[in-house]
Design an enzyme around this catalytic site. Structure first.
Site, short mmCIF file in Angstrom:
data_model
loop_
_atom_site.label_atom_id
_atom_site.label_comp_id
_atom_site.label_asym_id
_atom_site.label_seq_id
_atom_site.Cartn_x
_atom_site.Cartn_y
_atom_site.Cartn_z
N LYS A 189 46.48 40.82 43.58
CA LYS A 189 47.10 40.16 42.63
C LYS A 189 46.18 39.37 41.50
CE LYS A 189 48.80 35.71 42.48
NZ LYS A 189 48.36 35.43 41.20
N GLY A 241 39.01 31.55 43.33
CA GLY A 241 39.76 30.53 42.46
C GLY A 241 39.24 29.12 42.76
N SER A 242 40.29 28.24 42.68
CA SER A 242 39.99 26.75 42.81
C SER A 242 39.90 26.40 44.39
CB SER A 242 41.17 26.27 42.33
OG SER A 242 42.45 26.24 42.84
N THR A 243 39.16 25.36 44.43
CA THR A 243 38.96 24.90 45.84
C THR A 243 40.14 24.47 46.37
OG1 THR A 243 36.49 24.20 45.21
CG2 THR A 243 37.51 23.11 47.08
N GLU A 244 41.13 23.63 45.46
CA GLU A 244 42.30 23.18 46.13
C GLU A 244 43.08 24.46 46.64
OE1 GLU A 244 44.68 21.79 42.55
OE2 GLU A 244 46.24 21.53 44.00
N GLY A 246 42.03 27.31 47.86
CA GLY A 246 41.12 27.86 48.74
C GLY A 246 41.48 27.16 50.14
N GLU A 263 35.73 32.38 47.36
CA GLU A 263 34.80 32.11 46.42
C GLU A 263 35.33 31.04 45.47
OE1 GLU A 263 32.89 31.63 43.41
OE2 GLU A 263 33.43 33.72 42.74
N CYS A 297 32.56 29.88 37.44
CA CYS A 297 32.35 29.27 38.72
C CYS A 297 31.09 28.90 38.76
CB CYS A 297 32.90 29.96 39.69
SG CYS A 297 32.28 31.66 39.84
N GLU A 394 34.63 19.93 38.54
CA GLU A 394 34.42 20.95 37.78
C GLU A 394 35.31 21.17 36.90
OE1 GLU A 394 35.91 24.73 39.63
OE2 GLU A 394 34.17 25.76 39.05
P1 NAI Z 1 44.15 28.67 40.98
O1 NAI Z 1 43.35 28.64 42.15
O2 NAI Z 1 45.41 28.28 41.02
O3 NAI Z 1 44.33 30.26 40.55
C1 NAI Z 1 43.59 31.51 41.33
C2 NAI Z 1 44.25 32.54 41.64
O4 NAI Z 1 45.05 32.06 42.70
C3 NAI Z 1 45.60 32.93 40.67
O5 NAI Z 1 45.52 34.38 40.90
C4 NAI Z 1 46.67 32.27 41.14
O6 NAI Z 1 47.95 32.69 40.88
C5 NAI Z 1 46.63 32.18 42.53
N1 NAI Z 1 46.99 31.24 43.36
C6 NAI Z 1 47.52 29.80 43.00
N2 NAI Z 1 48.06 29.18 43.94
C7 NAI Z 1 48.44 29.81 45.22
C8 NAI Z 1 48.57 29.59 46.28
N3 NAI Z 1 49.03 28.67 46.83
N4 NAI Z 1 48.30 31.00 47.54
C9 NAI Z 1 47.80 31.91 46.92
N5 NAI Z 1 47.26 32.07 45.60
C10 NAI Z 1 47.53 31.11 44.81
O7 NAI Z 1 43.29 28.03 39.75
P2 NAI Z 1 43.87 27.58 38.46
O8 NAI Z 1 45.04 26.54 38.49
O9 NAI Z 1 43.95 28.71 37.38
O10 NAI Z 1 42.52 26.84 37.71
C11 NAI Z 1 42.16 25.53 38.18
C12 NAI Z 1 41.08 25.26 38.57
O11 NAI Z 1 40.28 26.03 39.21
C13 NAI Z 1 40.05 25.57 37.05
O12 NAI Z 1 39.95 24.31 36.56
C14 NAI Z 1 38.80 25.70 37.80
O13 NAI Z 1 38.20 24.60 37.92
C15 NAI Z 1 39.02 26.45 39.13
N6 NAI Z 1 38.66 27.81 38.90
C16 NAI Z 1 37.84 28.36 39.76
C17 NAI Z 1 37.41 29.77 39.69
C18 NAI Z 1 36.34 30.35 40.24
O14 NAI Z 1 35.83 31.44 39.64
N7 NAI Z 1 35.96 29.98 41.35
C19 NAI Z 1 38.46 30.60 38.70
C20 NAI Z 1 39.57 29.99 38.19
C21 NAI Z 1 39.65 28.73 38.25
#
Ligand code: NAI
Ligand code: MG
Length: 484
Positions: A189, A241-244, A246, A263, A297, A394
């Site tokens: 996804k 994606g986000s630590t939250e 994760g 990651e 990241c 972050e």
């Molecule tokens: P996010 O963690 O919500 O999104 C990343 C992915 O997870 C997306 O595909 C999203 O649709 C999916 N997702 C969201 N909630 C989920 C859940 N409950 N279960 C499974 N998948 C889920 O990140 P977001 O809201 O786009 O960005 C927020 C913050 O996260 C950013 O401001 C940044 O600090 C951080 N981030 C870190 C990244 C990294 O490469 N480590 C990449 C993107 C964001």
């Protein structure tokens, strides 16, 4: 603050042409080798963040669709993919790699249109690395016995992969290529703001002749991601994606036996010693935090400068920031593109506001920015306290928190004083200092006299709240295998 444009030259616009790019009005889900409508019949918009214009409709996958995708992946695993030799799997992966190379220009333009990153980056960094990852892991497919000698192992089965919006196609490649090489099938996804290039990849995968169901793409937001995570017939989850989120995923699969790699975020220290080549270091700082609008990241978002060279570094940095061109991602001159989404811009603006309210001295580029779209000027906060929100959280935008230090022990303590541990950078003329630092930094990657360099052969991943597991290199094969 005085707004003086110190830019010494103006460049004529040099937009990349878009005539060769084909975009459909609507993209359906890619399940079992076919493009199928979502069960709920719902679609959402994909937006160009530089213009706020709608690019196309993207299918919203619900639980039923995810279930269908997992069933297709299971069937493909049981009947075809798990029975195929590594050599034959490798042939398909090589074919995908070659097709990506052939269409690199189209993928680059689409990545910049949908995600806002400068064409120079999507063309010179993202897409070449995407092809390189497929080539690299294609090479491993028939050599797994050499990668793990004298060990008995097999694929997990069905891998669920959830990726973010900062490097959409590259994160897909990081996850798809090793999973295929090791013999797993996939339900992946993309992030909801950047689904376009992966749908294009699905078209390419179909064309490559990869057996139906080996790779399935479901689009949607968090709920779709959660449906993948919670599906009982998924064996392994890979999330970036986000630590939250994760943490939510980790809780949700606890006790289920599913394997997991995470990651997550970062708050990397980029450390400049007084004996560093200063001009080169300034380029490294700029590359570390303004590259890809700071949507990285491993971004070098905390800068530590040794006191004796502080004035020189900051003066040069301010000057360099003024020469950065912020604007149209499709213009080949652009250094800093659009912020990926309205939501992310709001997040960054929140940090700018709080950082200013804390009383930090700041400096922002005086560049003009387009009227439409989501933009953020490159910004420095100076003399930031270790306790400041700017040094702890972050921001994921072009915002740099600058601190100073006197001794090597002091900077190691300060740099390690973070919840995260993904990456770091060190700039010095002395090899011994590099070795000292790289062994003491609690970070998965430490760059020396460079920053943000990637290669498919080197593993990448973090410590602490930055997650666990490695992607890339030989290490990147391991999470996709179960060992006896
Ligand atoms: P996010 O963690 O919500 O999104 C990343 C992915 O997870 C997306 O595909 C999203 O649709 C999916 N997702 C969201 N909630 C989920 C859940 N409950 N279960 C499974 N998948 C889920 O990140 P977001 O809201 O786009 O960005 C927020 C913050 O996260 C950013 O401001 C940044 O600090 C951080 N981030 C870190 C990244 C990294 O490469 N480590 C990449 C993107 C964001
Ligand atoms: Mg978009």
């Amino acid at each position: 603050m005085a707004k003086k444009n110190k830019q010494t030259w103006d460049l004529a616009p040099a937009p990349e042409s878009t005539g060769h790019v084909q975009i459909k009005d609507r993209y359906d889900l890619f399940i079992n080798g076919k493009f199928v409508k979502p069960a709920g019949g719902k679609y959402f918009d994909s937006i160009n963040p530089a213009t706020e214009e709608k690019i196309c409709d993207i299918a919203l996958a619900g639980k039923k669709d995810v279930d269908k995708a997992v069933k297709a992946a299971r069937k493909a695993y049981d009947e075809v993919w798990s029975k195929m030799s590594g050599k034959d799997r490798g042939k398909y992966i090589y074919r995908i790699a070659r097709l990506i190379q052939e269409r690199a220009r189209e993928f680059s333009v689409l990545e910049s249109m949908d995600g806002g990153k400068p064409i120079r980056e999507s063309r010179d960094v993202d897409i070449p690395l995407v092809a390189a990852h497929f080539f690299y892991y294609a090479g491993w497919a028939d050599k797994l016995d050499y990668a793990f000698p004298n060990r008995k192992f097999s694929a997990h089965g069905v891998a669920g992969q959830i990726i973010p919006w900062n490097f959409p196609l590259l994160m897909a490649a990081w996850k798809i290529a090793p999973a295929l090489a090791t013999g797993n099938t996939i339900v992946i996804k993309p992030a909801e703001t950047t689904s376009l290039t992966i749908m294009k990849l699905a078209e390419l995968i179909k064309e490559s002749g990869l057996p139906d169901g080996v790779v399935n793409v479901v689009t949607g937001a968090g709920e779709t991601g959660a449906a993948i995570v919670e599906h009982p017939d998924i064996d392994k989850i890979a999330f970036t994606g986000s630590t939250e989120v994760g943490k939510i995923i980790q809780k949700s699969i606890a006790g289920s036996g599913k394997k997991l790699t995470l990651e997550l975020g970062g708050k990397a220290a980029n450390i400049i010693f007084e004996d560093a080549p200063i001009n080169q270091a300034v380029e490294g700082i700029v590359n570390g935090i303004f590259f890809n609008q700071g949507h990285v990241c491993c971004a070098g978002s905390r800068l530590f400068v040794q006191e004796s060279v502080y004035d020189e570094v900051i003066e040069k940095l301010k000057h360099r920031i003024e020469t950065l061109i912020v604007g149209d991602p499709l213009d080949k001159n652009t250094d800093v593109g659009a912020i990926n989404s309205e939501g992310q811009l709001k997040t960054i603006e929140h940090y700018l506001k709080v950082g200013k309210e804390e009383g930090n001295e700041f400096y922002e580029s005086s560049c003009s920015i387009p009227k439409k779209g989501y933009w953020c000027r490159p910004t420095l906060f100076l003399d930031v306290a270790q306790s400041s929100i700017l040094a702890r959280e972050e921001i994921f935008g072009p915002v740099l928190a600058v601190q100073t230090f006197r001794t090597i022990d002091e900077v190691i303590t300060k740099a390690n004083n973070t919840e995260y541990g993904l990456s770091a950078g060190v700039w010095t003329d002395k090899g011994s200092k590099i070795f000292n630092l790289t062994t003491q930094m609690r970070a998965g990657v430490v760059w020396a006299n460079t920053y943000n360099r990637f290669d498919p052969t080197s593993p990448f991943g973090g410590y602490k709240e930055s997650g666990f597991g490695r992607e890339g290199g030989l290490h990147g094969l391991e999470p996709y295998l179960k060992f006896e």
